[in-house]
Design an enzyme around this catalytic site. Structure first.
Site, PDB file in Angstrom:
ATOM      1  N   GLY A  46     -24.364  46.188 -14.584  1.00 34.57           N
ATOM      2  CA  GLY A  46     -24.708  45.360 -13.220  1.00 34.57           C
ATOM      3  C   GLY A  46     -23.356  44.529 -12.933  1.00 34.57           C
ATOM      4  O   GLY A  46     -22.348  44.224 -13.878  1.00 34.57           O
ATOM      5  N   GLN A  51     -17.897  38.125  -9.482  1.00 33.77           N
ATOM      6  CA  GLN A  51     -17.075  38.829 -10.564  1.00 33.77           C
ATOM      7  C   GLN A  51     -15.817  39.151 -10.088  1.00 33.77           C
ATOM      8  O   GLN A  51     -14.966  39.546 -10.779  1.00 33.77           O
ATOM      9  CB  GLN A  51     -17.623  39.628 -11.520  1.00 33.77           C
ATOM     10  CG  GLN A  51     -18.801  38.785 -12.337  1.00 33.77           C
ATOM     11  CD  GLN A  51     -19.587  39.899 -12.960  1.00 33.77           C
ATOM     12  OE1 GLN A  51     -20.682  40.656 -12.728  1.00 33.77           O
ATOM     13  NE2 GLN A  51     -19.163  40.187 -14.304  1.00 33.77           N
ATOM     14  N   CYS A  91     -21.069  40.796 -20.779  1.00 32.03           N
ATOM     15  CA  CYS A  91     -20.709  40.691 -19.162  1.00 32.03           C
ATOM     16  C   CYS A  91     -19.053  41.321 -19.158  1.00 32.03           C
ATOM     17  O   CYS A  91     -18.257  41.066 -20.053  1.00 32.03           O
ATOM     18  CB  CYS A  91     -20.687  39.332 -19.127  1.00 32.03           C
ATOM     19  SG  CYS A  91     -20.254  38.974 -17.563  1.00 32.03           S
ATOM     20  N   LEU A  92     -19.090  41.920 -18.167  1.00 34.02           N
ATOM     21  CA  LEU A  92     -17.840  42.717 -17.832  1.00 34.02           C
ATOM     22  C   LEU A  92     -16.807  41.321 -17.471  1.00 34.02           C
ATOM     23  O   LEU A  92     -15.485  41.768 -17.833  1.00 34.02           O
ATOM     24  CB  LEU A  92     -17.638  43.332 -16.599  1.00 34.02           C
ATOM     25  CG  LEU A  92     -18.663  44.737 -16.493  1.00 34.02           C
ATOM     26  CD1 LEU A  92     -18.585  45.377 -15.400  1.00 34.02           C
ATOM     27  CD2 LEU A  92     -18.240  45.763 -17.808  1.00 34.02           C
ATOM     28  N   HIS A 133     -29.190  37.507 -15.132  1.00 31.14           N
ATOM     29  CA  HIS A 133     -27.707  37.413 -15.356  1.00 31.14           C
ATOM     30  C   HIS A 133     -26.935  37.338 -14.013  1.00 31.14           C
ATOM     31  O   HIS A 133     -25.954  36.756 -14.005  1.00 31.14           O
ATOM     32  CB  HIS A 133     -27.591  38.468 -16.310  1.00 31.14           C
ATOM     33  CG  HIS A 133     -26.183  38.567 -16.678  1.00 31.14           C
ATOM     34  ND1 HIS A 133     -25.665  38.328 -18.187  1.00 31.14           N
ATOM     35  CD2 HIS A 133     -25.094  38.815 -16.134  1.00 31.14           C
ATOM     36  CE1 HIS A 133     -24.357  38.418 -18.204  1.00 31.14           C
ATOM     37  NE2 HIS A 133     -23.878  38.719 -16.942  1.00 31.14           N
ATOM     38  N   GLU A 134     -27.213  38.207 -13.260  1.00 26.95           N
ATOM     39  CA  GLU A 134     -26.333  38.601 -11.973  1.00 26.95           C
ATOM     40  C   GLU A 134     -26.561  37.413 -10.823  1.00 26.95           C
ATOM     41  O   GLU A 134     -25.621  36.847 -10.271  1.00 26.95           O
ATOM     42  CB  GLU A 134     -26.480  39.912 -11.533  1.00 26.95           C
ATOM     43  CG  GLU A 134     -26.384  41.174 -12.223  1.00 26.95           C
ATOM     44  CD  GLU A 134     -24.984  41.293 -13.166  1.00 26.95           C
ATOM     45  OE1 GLU A 134     -24.041  40.459 -12.550  1.00 26.95           O
ATOM     46  OE2 GLU A 134     -24.833  41.803 -14.119  1.00 26.95           O
ATOM     47  N   HIS A 137     -24.441  34.428 -11.873  1.00 27.40           N
ATOM     48  CA  HIS A 137     -22.915  34.697 -11.581  1.00 27.40           C
ATOM     49  C   HIS A 137     -22.841  34.033  -9.969  1.00 27.40           C
ATOM     50  O   HIS A 137     -21.895  33.398  -9.485  1.00 27.40           O
ATOM     51  CB  HIS A 137     -22.645  36.083 -11.436  1.00 27.40           C
ATOM     52  CG  HIS A 137     -22.054  36.766 -12.790  1.00 27.40           C
ATOM     53  ND1 HIS A 137     -21.189  36.027 -13.486  1.00 27.40           N
ATOM     54  CD2 HIS A 137     -22.635  37.563 -13.584  1.00 27.40           C
ATOM     55  CE1 HIS A 137     -21.083  36.721 -14.695  1.00 27.40           C
ATOM     56  NE2 HIS A 137     -21.662  37.801 -14.737  1.00 27.40           N
TER      57      HIS A 137
HETATM   58 NI    NI Z   1     -21.987  39.329 -16.257  1.00 31.54          NI
END
Ligand code: NI
Length: 166
Positions: A46, A51, A91-92, A133-134, A137
């Site tokens: 995701g 991000q 998470c990236l 989670h997204e 962000h």
């Molecule tokens: Ni993330």
């Protein structure tokens, strides 16, 4: 298509609140394509626009093994949630860090597709966790902020060391 640069925690820009998308045009489609390419190249499941330092309410998710089932959520809102589930998240934007977060087990999400059409889905399992989670962000929140202050400080210094050595 192009690979986008992913911001790393504790970059302050990750705390920016994303604005609603109002123009459903070819620029948006190009951006979604770039986000998907960036997510796939990073082996993520995701990615939120926040991000990649674009503060618009756009999320891409693909949970499939073959990475051929892209799901796009524009202007997503959770309208109902129930239950509780704990899952070890990553998470990236927080490379190499995994920790348990408790979230709703099931969510109902209203969103728009890249054409601007509204849809509603009910999600559970990993999809429900990933959507929450997204959406966090887009609201400027990174998953590590659910952890203790002590853990957050450890993660910050570990990531700063990694950036220096890279
Ligand atoms: Ni993330």
């Amino acid at each position: 298509m192009a690979l986008l640069n992913i911001l790393h925690y504790p970059d302050k820009r990750l705390h920016t609140i994303a604005q609603p998308v109002t123009h459903f045009d070819s620029n948006l489609q190009h951006f979604i394509d770039d986000m998907a390419e960036t997510m796939y190249a990073s082996r993520g499941i995701g990615l939120a626009a926040t991000q990649v330092d674009v503060h618009q309410q756009v999320i891409v998710i693909d949970l499939s093994e073959e990475k051929n089932q892209l799901q796009v959520f524009i202007n997503p809102k959770i309208t109902q949630s129930s239950g509780e589930v704990e899952y070890e998240e990553g998470c990236l934007s927080v490379p190499g860090i995994f920790d348990k977060v408790t979230r709703a087990e099931m969510v109902t999400v209203e969103a728009q597709n890249p054409q601007g059409e509204s849809f509603t889905i009910q999600a559970d399992g990993l999809l429900a966790i990933c959507i929450q989670h997204e959406i966090d962000h887009l609201r400027g929140k990174v998953f590590v902020e659910y952890l203790s202050r002590l853990k957050q400080n450890r993660i910050k210094s570990k990531l700063k060391k990694q950036e220096k050595n890279s």
